[in-house]
Design a protein around this motif. Structure first.
Motif, mmCIF file in Angstrom:
data_model
loop_
_atom_site.group_PDB
_atom_site.id
_atom_site.type_symbol
_atom_site.label_atom_id
_atom_site.label_comp_id
_atom_site.label_asym_id
_atom_site.label_seq_id
_atom_site.Cartn_x
_atom_site.Cartn_y
_atom_site.Cartn_z
ATOM 1 N N UNK A 155 -58.837 -54.995 -1.923
ATOM 2 C CA UNK A 155 -59.511 -54.252 -2.856
ATOM 3 C C UNK A 155 -58.723 -52.929 -3.047
ATOM 4 N N UNK A 156 -59.185 -52.008 -4.002
ATOM 5 C CA UNK A 156 -58.324 -50.952 -4.558
ATOM 6 C C UNK A 156 -57.996 -50.224 -3.770
ATOM 7 N N UNK A 157 -58.575 -49.932 -2.557
ATOM 8 C CA UNK A 157 -58.383 -49.035 -1.523
ATOM 9 C C UNK A 157 -56.841 -49.433 -0.838
ATOM 10 N N UNK A 158 -56.843 -50.860 -0.745
ATOM 11 C CA UNK A 158 -55.607 -51.295 0.043
ATOM 12 C C UNK A 158 -54.575 -51.462 -1.024
ATOM 13 N N UNK A 159 -54.668 -51.030 -2.323
ATOM 14 C CA UNK A 159 -53.452 -51.207 -3.279
ATOM 15 C C UNK A 159 -52.538 -49.914 -2.642
ATOM 16 N N UNK A 160 -51.288 -50.415 -3.001
ATOM 17 C CA UNK A 160 -50.128 -49.342 -2.744
ATOM 18 C C UNK A 160 -50.345 -47.827 -3.039
ATOM 19 N N UNK A 161 -50.612 -47.414 -4.136
ATOM 20 C CA UNK A 161 -50.779 -45.989 -4.521
ATOM 21 C C UNK A 161 -51.808 -45.280 -3.694
ATOM 22 N N UNK A 162 -53.027 -45.987 -3.507
ATOM 23 C CA UNK A 162 -54.109 -45.296 -2.701
ATOM 24 C C UNK A 162 -53.618 -45.231 -1.146
ATOM 25 N N UNK A 163 -52.941 -45.983 -0.706
ATOM 26 C CA UNK A 163 -52.505 -46.010 0.686
ATOM 27 C C UNK A 163 -51.406 -44.821 1.037
ATOM 28 N N UNK A 164 -50.606 -44.885 0.079
ATOM 29 C CA UNK A 164 -49.663 -43.737 -0.072
ATOM 30 C C UNK A 164 -50.296 -42.413 -0.163
ATOM 31 N N UNK A 165 -51.255 -42.306 -0.793
ATOM 32 C CA UNK A 165 -51.904 -40.827 -0.997
ATOM 33 C C UNK A 165 -52.775 -40.661 0.397
ATOM 34 N N UNK A 166 -53.332 -41.682 1.071
ATOM 35 C CA UNK A 166 -53.968 -41.425 2.157
ATOM 36 C C UNK A 166 -53.013 -41.092 3.278
ATOM 37 N N UNK A 167 -51.740 -41.605 3.392
ATOM 38 C CA UNK A 167 -50.731 -41.336 4.368
ATOM 39 C C UNK A 167 -50.232 -39.783 4.289
ATOM 40 N N UNK A 168 -50.012 -39.394 2.799
ATOM 41 C CA UNK A 168 -49.847 -38.140 2.626
ATOM 42 C C UNK A 168 -50.714 -37.187 2.853
ATOM 43 N N UNK A 169 -51.986 -37.642 2.761
ATOM 44 C CA UNK A 169 -53.245 -36.440 2.605
ATOM 45 C C UNK A 169 -53.286 -35.751 3.842
ATOM 46 N N UNK A 170 -52.798 -36.274 5.111
ATOM 47 C CA UNK A 170 -53.105 -35.383 5.991
ATOM 48 C C UNK A 170 -54.288 -35.865 6.837
ATOM 49 N N UNK A 171 -55.196 -36.712 6.505
ATOM 50 C CA UNK A 171 -56.319 -37.334 6.950
ATOM 51 C C UNK A 171 -56.085 -38.082 8.100
ATOM 52 N N UNK A 172 -55.152 -38.690 8.158
ATOM 53 C CA UNK A 172 -54.801 -39.968 9.446
ATOM 54 C C UNK A 172 -53.363 -39.211 9.817
ATOM 55 N N UNK A 205 -44.711 -51.845 15.680
ATOM 56 C CA UNK A 205 -45.806 -51.679 16.058
ATOM 57 C C UNK A 205 -46.064 -50.311 15.346
ATOM 58 N N UNK A 206 -47.412 -50.340 14.871
ATOM 59 C CA UNK A 206 -47.810 -49.064 14.003
ATOM 60 C C UNK A 206 -48.915 -48.412 14.962
ATOM 61 N N UNK A 207 -49.053 -47.353 14.960
ATOM 62 C CA UNK A 207 -49.923 -46.413 15.528
ATOM 63 C C UNK A 207 -50.567 -45.562 14.932
ATOM 64 N N UNK A 208 -51.768 -45.468 15.115
ATOM 65 C CA UNK A 208 -52.899 -44.186 14.681
ATOM 66 C C UNK A 208 -52.994 -43.607 15.865
ATOM 67 N N UNK A 209 -52.841 -42.055 15.640
ATOM 68 C CA UNK A 209 -52.711 -41.296 16.491
ATOM 69 C C UNK A 209 -53.970 -39.994 16.281
ATOM 70 N N UNK A 210 -54.684 -39.716 17.332
ATOM 71 C CA UNK A 210 -55.513 -38.665 17.514
ATOM 72 C C UNK A 210 -55.168 -37.683 18.497
ATOM 73 N N UNK A 211 -55.624 -36.597 18.326
ATOM 74 C CA UNK A 211 -55.441 -35.624 19.228
ATOM 75 C C UNK A 211 -56.804 -35.637 20.191
ATOM 76 N N UNK A 212 -56.660 -35.795 21.643
ATOM 77 C CA UNK A 212 -57.591 -36.262 22.511
ATOM 78 C C UNK A 212 -57.637 -34.991 23.416
ATOM 79 N N UNK A 213 -57.058 -33.795 23.240
ATOM 80 C CA UNK A 213 -56.743 -32.741 24.185
ATOM 81 C C UNK A 213 -58.189 -32.160 24.450
ATOM 82 N N UNK A 214 -58.981 -31.671 23.464
ATOM 83 C CA UNK A 214 -60.422 -31.077 23.838
ATOM 84 C C UNK A 214 -61.124 -32.099 24.513
ATOM 85 N N UNK A 215 -61.124 -33.112 24.251
ATOM 86 C CA UNK A 215 -62.025 -34.094 24.920
ATOM 87 C C UNK A 215 -61.843 -34.453 26.301
ATOM 88 N N UNK A 216 -60.415 -34.668 26.481
ATOM 89 C CA UNK A 216 -60.062 -34.933 27.861
ATOM 90 C C UNK A 216 -60.212 -33.736 28.826
#
Lengths: 498, 144
Positions: free
Chosen positions: A3-20, A117-128
């Motif tokens: 799909x369009x989302x999975x094309x190179x430019x959008x993925x790059x944008x996602x990584x740079x956006x600070x969302x993930x 190995x690719x990691x997706x990371x989240x801050x769990x401090x508040x929850x824990x």
């Protein structure tokens, strides 16, 4: 098809956006790369020439309470290729900082076939920290419940389950494993005699009343406890009950203390009324023979009639008996029993010997069991009581048949029960309570009893914390006196060791 | 004039004897019957059992301390019985206790007399009792 989302430019944008936040690890565990947000989360600095610097933190050892692992699961994912979700880790900085993170991991391969190995990371401090605070609150609540002896429960009608706090389990003497958590199982723990009352309280609560009931429960060990339950029912908008919540308080100790207090209050009241009666006795029973003796003495002085001598003698003898019996009774009025293990065989033998010495030996005595058991009591007081009862059996025997006395002893409901039955005249139901009153007699002045005997027996039995009753007269069956003696006062065992 | 019939409820045979003696001493002509406790007294008054042919007493002399049924209970039963409640009841007892006196009058005893210790005083008490209850008093007409 990608799909369009999975094309190179959008993925790059996602990584740079600070969302993930993502980070890429080599199979040996070194961090190879991370996006901007990943670097911030993992506190990674970038050196212009050397690239990523090594991380300033260490992964803390695994902690089952927090649900954290002791390392990034790089090796496992790199080897098996199976992705992992929501793995918790604790990052510890040397200067004391701490950060909890949650990661998802997946294996990736580059064009050369190198596995990383690719990691997706989240801050769990508040929850824990929130979870930790909640656990701590729960632990504190459980601790408070244990200290207060107060447990709480929730009965959910939509799922038909009943949830207990730890303290409720402690009160009921049960463990989570052995209790199915249903209302039926709760009712099975309720003392059978209180079952209807508890059901009625539940029914009333379902009809809108406050739930407030005190009842007994049976622990699996057989121990009986008193509990006080309070609670209420919640209803939905249609007025249907949805759940019932409440508390259980173990009130065994205060109940028993109240009972002991009530017992001593009743004993004091009885002693008081007996003292009042004793005062009256001085006016009545002691005065009567004195008055008559005085009359006979006066007549003797005046007329010198020899017929008055035996009258005078009789009255003085009666006076003598009254004073002696009164003295005997008063001796036991306030005396604390000195308890020790007493072989009942020895006691009944001593009582019988005394009766024989007084010239009343002619009775047949049978024992059950034979030999009799050993009980905790004051041997002298118990001998006095049994002597008195045997004396009564002899005094009120039937002239037309040989006197037979049977002593049966059994252990029942935490008490020793002594049943002394004879084939004598018996006591009519109307007089079953009166006979235990001081100076109460059922027969006209026959030169025999003074009406102290059974009052003395009651005094002695009550000194031991027990009770004495006379069973109603069955035709032809004589008298049956039942003494019930508790085991030693502090002894609440159900089964007495033999 | 028909002699007065008196029922004496008294458990002590000695006291019954002394009262009879005192009656004789004063030459009172009274028909004196003695029973030993409250159960017998009520049976006598109601002509039950062995008392089926008993006369109807005009006066009940009642001791307080008796076996089986004492004077207090007997008095209460007499006054609660519509067939007996007009019967005058005189308590004749050793007791001097205020509680006994109050209780007896509360239960409608006609008089409360304490047996004196002194024999002469005893004779004097019976004389007064006899003169009042045997000669001065008018009784309701009773059946039998």
């Amino acid at each position: 098809m990608r799909g369009e989302l999975e094309s190179g430019p959008l993925l790059t944008a996602l990584l740079d956006s600070g969302v993930v936040a993502v980070a890429l690890f080599d199979a040996d565990g070194t961090i190879r790369d991370a996006n901007e947000r990943g670097r911030r989360l993992l506190d990674l600095a970038v050196d212009e020439e050397a690239g990523l610097r090594p991380p300033p933190w260490q992964v803390a050892p695994a902690d089952p309470d927090l649900g954290t692992e002791g390392a990034f699961p790089v090796a496992a994912v790199a080897t098996t290729g199976a992705p992992l979700r929501n793995v918790r880790l604790t990052l510890v900085w040397p200067e004391g900082g701490i950060r909890y993170i949650a990661v998802d991991a997946a294996r990736v391969e580059d064009a050369e076939g190198t596995r990383r190995v690719l990691f997706s990371l989240r801050d769990a401090t508040e929850r824990i920290l929130a979870e930790q605070a909640l656990r701590q609150r729960e632990a504190e609540l459980a601790e408070a419940q244990e200290i207060a002896g107060l447990g709480n429960w929730v009965s959910d009608f939509t799922t038909d389950t009943l949830r207990w706090s730890d303290q409720v389990y402690r009160i009921f003497g049960l463990t989570r494993a052995e209790w199915p958590g249903t209302r039926e199982a709760f009712m099975a723990s309720v003392h059978p005699e209180d079952h209807d009352r508890v059901q009625a309280a539940v029914d009333a609560a379902l009809a809108g009343a406050a739930y407030d009931v005190e009842h007994r429960i049976l622990r699996p060990s057989g121990e009986v406890r008193h509990v006080h339950q309070r609670g209420r029912v919640d209803f939905d908008t249609q007025g249907r009950p949805t759940r019932m919540v409440g508390t259980v308080l173990d009130v065994t100790e205060p109940r028993e203390a109240a009972r002991a207090l009530e017992q001593s209050r009743a004993a004091l009241e009885r002693q008081n009324s007996e003292l009042r009666r004793l005062a009256e006795v001085a006016a009545h029973h002691l005065q009567e023979p004195v008055r008559r003796a005085t009359v006979y003495a006066q007549r003797l002085a005046r007329d010198g009639s020899a017929a008055d001598w035996p009258h005078l003698h009789d009255q003085l003898a009666r006076m003598n008996r009254l004073v002696a019996d009164l003295q005997r009774y008063l001796a036991y009025q306030t005396r604390e029993p000195e308890r020790s293990p007493v072989a009942l065989d020895a006691v009944i033998a001593a009582a019988r010997d005394r009766l024989r010495d007084e010239g009343h030996g002619d009775l047949t005595l049978t024992l059950e069991p034979d030999p009799l058991p050993t009980v905790e009591a004051d041997p002298a007081q118990l001998t006095e009581a049994l002597h008195q009862l045997l004396d009564n059996a002899v005094r009120y025997r039937r002239p037309d048949r040989p006197l037979q006395v049977h002593l049966a002893v059994r252990w029942r409901d935490g008490r020793w029960e002594l049943e002394l039955s004879d084939n004598g005249q018996g006591v009519e139901p109307d007089y079953r309570d009166r006979v235990f009153r001081l100076f109460e007699r059922l027969q006209p002045d026959d030169g025999g009893g003074t009406g102290v005997g059974l009052a003395l027996v009651r005094r002695i039995v009550e000194n031991h914390g027990g009770e004495v009753t006379i069973a109603p007269r069955q035709p032809e069956s004589g008298t049956l006196v039942r003494l019930s003696l508790p085991a030693a006062p502090a002894d609440t065992r159900r089964d007495h060791p033999r | 004039m028909k002699p007065i019939t008196i029922l004496l409820a008294e458990d002590s045979p000695e006291d019954v004897e002394l009262i009879r003696e005192a009656f004789d001493y004063h030459r009172f002509s009274a028909d004196l019957h003695a029973v030993r406790d409250g159960v017998e007294a009520l049976a006598f008054l109601r002509r039950e059992g062995e008392y089926a042919d008993a006369p109807t007493p005009d006066l009940l002399l009642l001791d307080l301390n008796m076996p089986r049924k004492d004077g207090r209970e007997t008095l209460a039963e007499v006054k609660a019985d519509p067939a007996l409640h007009t019967l005058p009841v005189v308590i004749l007892t050793t007791s001097t206790a205020e509680s006994d006196i109050v209780e007896s009058y509360t239960r409608q005893a006609s008089a409360f007399l304490t047996k004196p210790v002194d024999f002469d005083a005893f004779l004097e008490l019976i004389r007064q009792l006899g003169e009042f209850w045997l000669t001065a008093v008018r009784y309701p007409t009773r059946a039998g």
